[in-house]
Design an enzyme around this catalytic site. Structure first.
Site, short mmCIF file in Angstrom:
data_model
loop_
_atom_site.label_atom_id
_atom_site.label_comp_id
_atom_site.label_asym_id
_atom_site.label_seq_id
_atom_site.Cartn_x
_atom_site.Cartn_y
_atom_site.Cartn_z
N LYS A 1 11.32 10.64 1.04
CA LYS A 1 10.61 10.96 2.09
C LYS A 1 11.81 10.61 3.21
CE LYS A 1 7.43 7.37 3.09
NZ LYS A 1 6.14 6.96 2.87
N GLN B 1 -19.46 -12.63 20.12
CA GLN B 1 -18.70 -12.27 18.78
C GLN B 1 -18.07 -13.46 18.56
OE1 GLN B 1 -19.56 -9.27 17.04
NE2 GLN B 1 -21.04 -9.36 18.71
N ASP C 1 8.00 6.76 -2.45
CA ASP C 1 9.22 6.67 -1.65
C ASP C 1 10.22 5.59 -2.32
OD1 ASP C 1 8.45 3.95 -1.18
OD2 ASP C 1 6.72 4.61 0.33
#
Length: 336
Positions: A204, A47, A181
């Site tokens: 919130k 990888q 928010d």
């Protein structure tokens, strides 16, 4: 050193559809073919990431198009290794085009003994040889200060405003922009100003990350078409709960406009089953099959804006001009 003649794109695996769309738009604007540089970005069996550029880039103005979204670490390493390959190949300038800047949510120390990973990523990018960053809707504007190189932060709100004026042209008087928010008020206010709409806030209270203890609506949303605006939608828990609370407070219908649709885990299922009429996201992150198949999720293109921004950077002209409706409108004419 040879004179820089044309801007050149190179794409990682983070968002190839968007990179190809940007090259097509640049070809349209320039009246000539602009294709991503021929290169390969591969992985060895263990990888490790390997990059090879097949074209000459000496003295060229290079733009790496790469969203550092899931898998964030792989896409980030691809970006750094591509930048190193270009720097060692004598590219004149390397600009990272990051439609989505990963690790942006780690922009400060929220508790003791936690990292500021966004700053670390910024340092890594500069060390790799990146000399300029072009991105969209950073989670926090101060992240621009983490870099010691120029950062151009585009905004999705002008695109959202154009789309809203098209989709809700007969009911704009009923539209109300909602911030999910308190921290996102500035972003919501910007969009509200563009479409001349009132603003509301959903406050919130969290007991701990991932859980919402209480939500309170600030402002009268009775009979309004509410448009929730935010920069990132991850698991969609907050978004769907906010839509539910708005409906409980008398909202006629709720839609959401989110810049970066991370949409991990149960997000798509939650959105499909929620009271929201629609979720509109951009293509800053490649859409999964689940997102493409969802009937109430729509994707807006960012390629026209990014293509023009890249050309403006290459020409040495204003990027902030793209924040104006008069400039952006013609670019999106016939698209939205």
């Amino acid at each position: 050193m040879p004179t820089v003649v044309e801007p050149k794109l190179i794409a990682g695996n983070g968002n190839k559809p968007l990179a190809n769309a940007i090259s097509r738009r640049m070809s349209l604007y320039r009246g000539m073919s602009v294709k991503p540089v021929d290169a390969r970005v591969e992985r060895f069996n263990d990888q490790e990431i390997f990059v090879e550029v097949y074209e000459n880039v000496r003295g060229e103005d290079m733009f790496i198009v790469q969203s550092t979204s899931n898998p964030a670490n792989d896409n980030l390493m691809e970006l750094l290794i591509m930048a190193d390959a270009l720097r060692r190949s004598s590219a004149a300038r390397i600009t990272a085009v990051l439609p989505y800047f990963g690790y942006a949510r780690q922009d400060r120390r929220t508790k003791a003994r936690t990292p500021i990973s966004a700053k670390l990523v910024a340092n890594m990018m500069v060390t790799a040889g990146i000399e300029r960053v072009l991105t969209m809707d950073l989670h926090a504007a101060q992240i621009q200060g983490f870099f010691d190189i120029p950062v151009d932060n585009l905004y999705a709100s002008p695109i959202f405003a154009l789309d809203l004026k098209t989709q809700f042209k007969d009911q704009m008087s009923d539209v109300m922009v909602v911030s999910p928010d308190v921290g996102g008020v500035a972003r919501a206010r910007e969009l509200a100003k563009r479409i001349n709409a009132p603003l509301s806030i959903v406050d919130k209270r969290r007991e701990k990350p991932g859980e919402i203890a209480e939500m309170t609506v600030i402002g009268d949303v009775t009979g309004k078409t509410c448009i929730i605006v935010d920069d990132i939608c991850d698991t969609a828990g907050t978004l769907c709960k906010a839509a539910e609370v708005l409906c409980q407070h008398g909202a006629k219908e709720v839609h959401a406009y989110i810049t970066h649709g991370v949409l991990s885990g149960p997000a798509v299922e939650r959105i499909t089953n929620s009271v929201m009429k629609s979720l509109v996201i951009t293509d800053s992150i490649p859409a999964t099959d689940a997102v493409t198949g969802a009937q109430n999720i729509r994707v807006l293109p960012t390629a026209p804006m990014f293509a023009q921004a890249i050309l403006n950077i290459w020409n040495g002209t204003s990027v902030s001009s793209l924040f104006d409706d008069d400039t952006l409108g013609p670019i999106y004419e016939g698209i939205l």
